[in-house]
Design a protein around this motif. Structure first.
Motif, PDB file in Angstrom:
ATOM      1  N   PHE A   2       0.827  -1.312  -0.145  1.00 59.01           N
ATOM      2  CA  PHE A   2       0.083   0.124  -0.145  1.00 59.01           C
ATOM      3  C   PHE A   2       0.954   1.194   0.059  1.00 59.01           C
ATOM      4  CE2 PHE A   2       0.672   0.675   4.661  1.00 59.01           C
ATOM      5  CZ  PHE A   2       0.652  -0.525   5.147  1.00 59.01           C
ATOM      6  N   SER A   3       0.395   2.179  -0.538  1.00 59.47           N
ATOM      7  CA  SER A   3       1.118   3.643  -0.807  1.00 59.47           C
ATOM      8  C   SER A   3       1.163   4.536   0.545  1.00 59.47           C
ATOM      9  CB  SER A   3       0.724   3.991  -2.117  1.00 59.47           C
ATOM     10  OG  SER A   3      -0.578   4.287  -1.799  1.00 59.47           O
ATOM     11  N   SER A   4       0.181   4.331   1.136  1.00 57.52           N
ATOM     12  CA  SER A   4       0.041   5.523   2.232  1.00 57.52           C
ATOM     13  C   SER A   4      -0.606   4.730   3.465  1.00 57.52           C
ATOM     14  CB  SER A   4      -0.380   6.595   2.047  1.00 57.52           C
ATOM     15  OG  SER A   4      -2.088   6.191   1.941  1.00 57.52           O
ATOM     16  N   PRO A   5       0.303   5.311   4.593  1.00 55.49           N
ATOM     17  CA  PRO A   5      -0.452   4.955   6.014  1.00 55.49           C
ATOM     18  C   PRO A   5      -1.848   5.118   6.284  1.00 55.49           C
ATOM     19  CG  PRO A   5       1.289   6.501   6.522  1.00 55.49           C
ATOM     20  CD  PRO A   5       0.777   6.715   4.893  1.00 55.49           C
ATOM     21  N   LYS A   6      -2.467   5.864   5.515  1.00 55.14           N
ATOM     22  CA  LYS A   6      -4.202   6.137   5.514  1.00 55.14           C
ATOM     23  C   LYS A   6      -4.647   4.369   5.100  1.00 55.14           C
ATOM     24  CE  LYS A   6      -4.056  10.900   4.446  1.00 55.14           C
ATOM     25  NZ  LYS A   6      -4.153  11.951   3.459  1.00 55.14           N
ATOM     26  N   GLU A   7      -4.129   3.851   4.440  1.00 53.27           N
ATOM     27  CA  GLU A   7      -4.701   2.434   4.080  1.00 53.27           C
ATOM     28  C   GLU A   7      -4.792   1.732   5.059  1.00 53.27           C
ATOM     29  OE1 GLU A   7      -4.185   1.101   0.316  1.00 53.27           O
ATOM     30  OE2 GLU A   7      -3.357   2.824  -0.332  1.00 53.27           O
ATOM     31  N   GLY A  24      -8.054  -0.083   4.598  1.00 51.78           N
ATOM     32  CA  GLY A  24      -8.524   0.683   3.342  1.00 51.78           C
ATOM     33  C   GLY A  24      -9.466  -0.293   2.449  1.00 51.78           C
ATOM     34  N   SER A  25     -10.103   0.303   1.644  1.00 51.34           N
ATOM     35  CA  SER A  25     -10.973  -0.723   0.884  1.00 51.34           C
ATOM     36  C   SER A  25     -10.075  -1.475  -0.090  1.00 51.34           C
ATOM     37  CB  SER A  25     -11.833   0.201   0.236  1.00 51.34           C
ATOM     38  OG  SER A  25     -11.274   0.980  -0.860  1.00 51.34           O
ATOM     39  N   GLU A  26      -8.897  -0.952  -0.730  1.00 45.71           N
ATOM     40  CA  GLU A  26      -7.996  -1.434  -1.571  1.00 45.71           C
ATOM     41  C   GLU A  26      -7.287  -2.787  -0.998  1.00 45.71           C
ATOM     42  OE1 GLU A  26      -3.974  -0.108  -3.830  1.00 45.71           O
ATOM     43  OE2 GLU A  26      -5.585   1.116  -3.928  1.00 45.71           O
ATOM     44  N   ILE A  27      -6.934  -2.542   0.183  1.00 45.46           N
ATOM     45  CA  ILE A  27      -6.135  -3.522   0.943  1.00 45.46           C
ATOM     46  C   ILE A  27      -7.027  -4.770   1.489  1.00 45.46           C
ATOM     47  CG2 ILE A  27      -4.934  -4.389   3.207  1.00 45.46           C
ATOM     48  CD1 ILE A  27      -3.549  -1.695   3.130  1.00 45.46           C
ATOM     49  N   TRP A  28      -8.371  -4.162   1.652  1.00 47.69           N
ATOM     50  CA  TRP A  28      -9.501  -5.306   2.071  1.00 47.69           C
ATOM     51  C   TRP A  28      -9.672  -6.029   1.036  1.00 47.69           C
ATOM     52  CZ3 TRP A  28     -11.162  -7.842   5.739  1.00 47.69           C
ATOM     53  CH2 TRP A  28     -12.579  -8.490   5.445  1.00 47.69           C
TER      54      TRP A  28
END
Length: 139
Positions: A2-7, A24-28
């Motif tokens: 993932f690209s940022s800590p927000k995920e 985050g939804s992308e990781i999920w």
């Protein structure tokens, strides 16, 4: 990955104790097929089936068969640790106490099925002594 800590964000209470994790939804979408069964199992665990050894009822019957005490046998039990009680341990449904040992010397030992304490009834010629010992985890 993932690209940022927000995920991936850990949530804490005021004192700093971790409360949970935000993903985050992308990781999920990437990991949900592996993670969802683990989460489901954690939220709805399989009931634990306790396998107890069979009660030594033949030993209890032998004690009764050789009963020569000056009082009749008593089937009542009380757990001083949790307060569980019965007038007849043999008749309870569901059982509150489990016979763990009995011998011709007059000792009858039981386990409280609520708190796992041990209740020992020592039968002497003219009296019974009862002792309750709290459960101690040996691991």
């Amino acid at each position: 990955m993932f690209s940022s800590p927000k995920e991936f964000l850990t949530l804490h209470d005021v004192s700093g104790k971790p409360l949970g994790v935000f993903i985050g939804s992308e990781i999920w979408e990437t990991c949900k097929n592996e993670v969802l069964p683990i989460l489901t199992q954690a939220m709805h665990p399989e009931p634990v089936v306790v396998q107890r050894p069979p009660e030594p009822l033949k030993d209890w019957e032998a004690l009764l068969g050789y009963w020569d005490f000056t009082y009749p046998p008593a089937y009542d039990l009380v757990c001083e640790n949790c307060g569980a009680a019965t007038d007849d341990w043999r008749a309870d449904d569901p059982r509150k106490f489990w016979l763990t040992a009995a011998n011709l010397g007059g000792l009858a030992s039981f386990q409280c099925l609520h708190c796992k304490s041990r209740i020992m009834k020592r039968h002497f010629k003219k009296h019974v002594s009862v002792e309750c010992r709290p459960y101690v985890d040996k691991s």
